[in-house]
Scaffold this motif. Sequence first.
Motif, short mmCIF file in Angstrom:
data_model
loop_
_atom_site.label_atom_id
_atom_site.label_comp_id
_atom_site.label_asym_id
_atom_site.label_seq_id
_atom_site.Cartn_x
_atom_site.Cartn_y
_atom_site.Cartn_z
N PRO A 48 0.83 -1.21 0.00
CA PRO A 48 0.00 0.00 0.00
C PRO A 48 0.87 1.26 0.00
O PRO A 48 2.08 1.19 0.21
CB PRO A 48 -0.80 -0.12 1.30
CG PRO A 48 0.04 -0.97 2.19
CD PRO A 48 0.83 -1.90 1.30
N ASN A 49 0.21 2.41 -0.20
CA ASN A 49 0.95 3.69 -0.18
C ASN A 49 1.63 3.89 1.16
O ASN A 49 1.13 3.42 2.20
CB ASN A 49 -0.03 4.87 -0.35
CG ASN A 49 -0.70 4.84 -1.70
OD1 ASN A 49 -0.22 4.18 -2.62
ND2 ASN A 49 -1.83 5.52 -1.82
N ASP A 50 2.76 4.62 1.14
CA ASP A 50 3.41 4.98 2.40
C ASP A 50 2.39 5.68 3.29
O ASP A 50 1.64 6.54 2.82
CB ASP A 50 4.57 5.96 2.13
CG ASP A 50 5.77 5.23 1.56
OD1 ASP A 50 5.78 3.98 1.58
OD2 ASP A 50 6.70 5.92 1.07
N GLY A 51 2.38 5.33 4.55
CA GLY A 51 1.48 5.99 5.50
C GLY A 51 0.12 5.34 5.61
O GLY A 51 -0.66 5.69 6.51
N PHE A 52 -0.18 4.39 4.73
CA PHE A 52 -1.52 3.80 4.76
C PHE A 52 -1.82 3.10 6.09
O PHE A 52 -2.84 3.35 6.73
CB PHE A 52 -1.73 2.83 3.58
CG PHE A 52 -2.99 2.03 3.71
CD1 PHE A 52 -4.23 2.64 3.56
CD2 PHE A 52 -2.95 0.67 4.02
CE1 PHE A 52 -5.41 1.91 3.70
CE2 PHE A 52 -4.12 -0.06 4.17
CZ PHE A 52 -5.36 0.55 4.01
N ILE A 53 -0.90 2.22 6.51
CA ILE A 53 -1.18 1.45 7.73
C ILE A 53 -1.19 2.38 8.94
O ILE A 53 -2.01 2.25 9.85
CB ILE A 53 -0.13 0.32 7.92
CG1 ILE A 53 -0.36 -0.76 6.86
CG2 ILE A 53 -0.17 -0.31 9.30
CD1 ILE A 53 -1.64 -1.56 7.02
N HIS A 54 -0.29 3.36 8.93
CA HIS A 54 -0.25 4.33 10.03
C HIS A 54 -1.59 5.08 10.12
O HIS A 54 -2.20 5.16 11.19
CB HIS A 54 0.90 5.31 9.79
CG HIS A 54 0.99 6.39 10.81
ND1 HIS A 54 1.37 6.15 12.10
CD2 HIS A 54 0.71 7.72 10.74
CE1 HIS A 54 1.32 7.27 12.79
NE2 HIS A 54 0.93 8.24 11.98
N ARG A 99 11.77 -5.72 8.26
CA ARG A 99 11.54 -5.33 9.66
C ARG A 99 11.01 -6.57 10.35
O ARG A 99 10.55 -7.50 9.69
CB ARG A 99 10.48 -4.21 9.79
CG ARG A 99 10.86 -2.89 9.19
CD ARG A 99 11.85 -2.12 10.07
NE ARG A 99 12.10 -0.80 9.52
CZ ARG A 99 12.92 -0.53 8.50
NH1 ARG A 99 13.58 -1.52 7.92
NH2 ARG A 99 13.08 0.70 8.06
N MET A 100 11.02 -6.59 11.70
CA MET A 100 10.46 -7.77 12.36
C MET A 100 9.00 -7.96 11.90
O MET A 100 8.59 -9.05 11.54
CB MET A 100 10.55 -7.62 13.88
CG MET A 100 10.00 -8.81 14.64
SD MET A 100 10.77 -10.39 14.16
CE MET A 100 11.83 -10.70 15.57
N ASP A 110 6.02 -2.46 11.49
CA ASP A 110 7.12 -1.67 12.06
C ASP A 110 7.64 -0.61 11.10
O ASP A 110 8.23 0.39 11.53
CB ASP A 110 8.30 -2.58 12.46
CG ASP A 110 7.95 -3.51 13.61
OD1 ASP A 110 6.95 -3.26 14.30
OD2 ASP A 110 8.68 -4.51 13.81
N HIS A 111 7.44 -0.81 9.80
CA HIS A 111 7.89 0.20 8.83
C HIS A 111 7.24 1.56 9.12
O HIS A 111 7.77 2.60 8.78
CB HIS A 111 7.53 -0.20 7.40
CG HIS A 111 8.38 -1.32 6.86
ND1 HIS A 111 9.65 -1.12 6.38
CD2 HIS A 111 8.14 -2.64 6.71
CE1 HIS A 111 10.16 -2.26 5.96
NE2 HIS A 111 9.26 -3.21 6.15
N GLU A 112 6.02 1.51 9.70
CA GLU A 112 5.31 2.77 9.95
C GLU A 112 5.04 2.98 11.44
O GLU A 112 4.16 3.77 11.81
CB GLU A 112 4.00 2.78 9.14
CG GLU A 112 4.31 2.66 7.66
CD GLU A 112 3.18 3.03 6.75
OE1 GLU A 112 2.05 3.28 7.23
OE2 GLU A 112 3.44 3.10 5.53
N GLY A 113 5.80 2.28 12.27
CA GLY A 113 5.67 2.46 13.72
C GLY A 113 4.28 2.14 14.25
O GLY A 113 3.84 2.74 15.24
N VAL A 114 3.61 1.20 13.62
CA VAL A 114 2.24 0.86 14.04
C VAL A 114 2.26 -0.37 14.94
O VAL A 114 2.90 -1.37 14.63
CB VAL A 114 1.36 0.59 12.79
CG1 VAL A 114 0.02 -0.04 13.19
CG2 VAL A 114 1.14 1.88 12.02
N ARG A 115 1.55 -0.26 16.06
CA ARG A 115 1.39 -1.41 16.94
C ARG A 115 -0.07 -1.86 16.84
O ARG A 115 -0.97 -1.20 17.36
CB ARG A 115 1.71 -1.02 18.37
CG ARG A 115 1.51 -2.16 19.38
CD ARG A 115 1.69 -1.62 20.79
NE ARG A 115 1.61 -2.67 21.79
CZ ARG A 115 0.48 -3.04 22.38
NH1 ARG A 115 -0.67 -2.48 22.05
NH2 ARG A 115 0.50 -3.97 23.32
#
Length: 404
Positions: A206-212, A239-240, A244-249
């Motif tokens: 997906p686009n950068d920022g999508f998951i965030h 990334r693990m 994690d690419h977008e700092g999303v937990r």
Amino acid sequence: MKKSSNYYMDLEHHYGAHNYHPIPAILSKGEGIYVWDVEGNKYMDFLAAYSAVNQGHCHPRLVKVMQEQCQKLTLTSRAYYNDQLGEWEKYTANLFGYDKMLPMNSGAEADETALKLLRKWAYEVKGIPENEAKIVVCDGNFHGRTITIVSMSSDPSAYGGYGPYTPGFIRIPYNDLDALEEVLKDPLVAGLLIEPIQAEAGVYVPNDGFIHNASLLCKRHNCLLVADEVQTGLGRTGRMLACDHEGVRPDILVLGKAISGGMLPVSCVLADDEIMLTIRPGEHGSTYGGNPLAAVVAVEALKIIEDEDLITNSELLGKIFREEMKHIPSRYIKEVRGKGLLNAIEIDAASPKSAWDLCLELKDRGILAKPTHDYNIRFTPPLVINEAQLREAIEIIKDVLVNI
Ligand code: PLP
């Protein structure tokens, strides 16, 4: 007498269900990134059992802990405690930063568990009236093969002929924040189940920022974000976790495949107490889920990813792979997509050779890869691959895509 490849293929065809269409390589041995067929031919495995063998085939550390545990205790069921499960739960919960872990076997079972948790949380915590919760999923999703999971699918070959379907799902386009925001306004929505990269669909990033942004929208509307990282997790994307690419937990994290490094079916779900403790004794379970053999293998498999720095390797080699693929002057390539060592080449539908034809050609030159959805070839080698091996594979792939 040594048996031929045809003997084994005929055997499977005659006595086995016809629910797969395998590449005709009959494998009998594996080590690291390599596998050998019954005729002694050696291949680089560029599928790695759909990313389950991130640590490489028959990793010696996994073989060792497995052999040791096999001689002590393999299955207790959850009718009793065992001395390995708690250690696995603690290790995994701490590593990923959640209160609790729930062990299962397959990826589909873990996704089903996540759906149950989502519905329980919806009724007990969010206060949605019983039996009215809705779950948002995306077009092109792949979460496994159970009736409920195929009820969420937009792929006719996954759901066709299996109705009646489980209700309670809303499907929106992948990578569409406006559509997500619209459906989240419905107070009956409990959450979003999503793959941070759609691997089975053909490796759609997906686009950068999508998951965030999706995670922010979920929070704003008091909905849970459930990330299915069965394929994208455990180093595969550099990334693990792909999140994690977008700092999303994610509120609920689903893991499988490489959590056992290909040794046995193991999966798990992670969440905090507010969510996990909505399921009480007797309300969910699995005979094999949480067995001590799975526990020792899963802990060792996670340690290998860290000790061998497979995540950095995945990120660096993935960049090289995509860079090289993007510059191949091939009439077949429509697009190159991916992150880390989760990559796909989309084959132009109008080209004279299909993805299947090209995979057969690659096989004859010592690389095993498999088409996904007719036009895509997925390239996902074990993460233990080194740069020299990758470059050797790149030369073969280039040669096939340019010269045939
Ligand atoms: N979820 C995702 C994202 C997957 O890619 C898969 C399998 O490919 C599954 C779930 C299902 O896992 P399993 O085949 O172990 O049931």
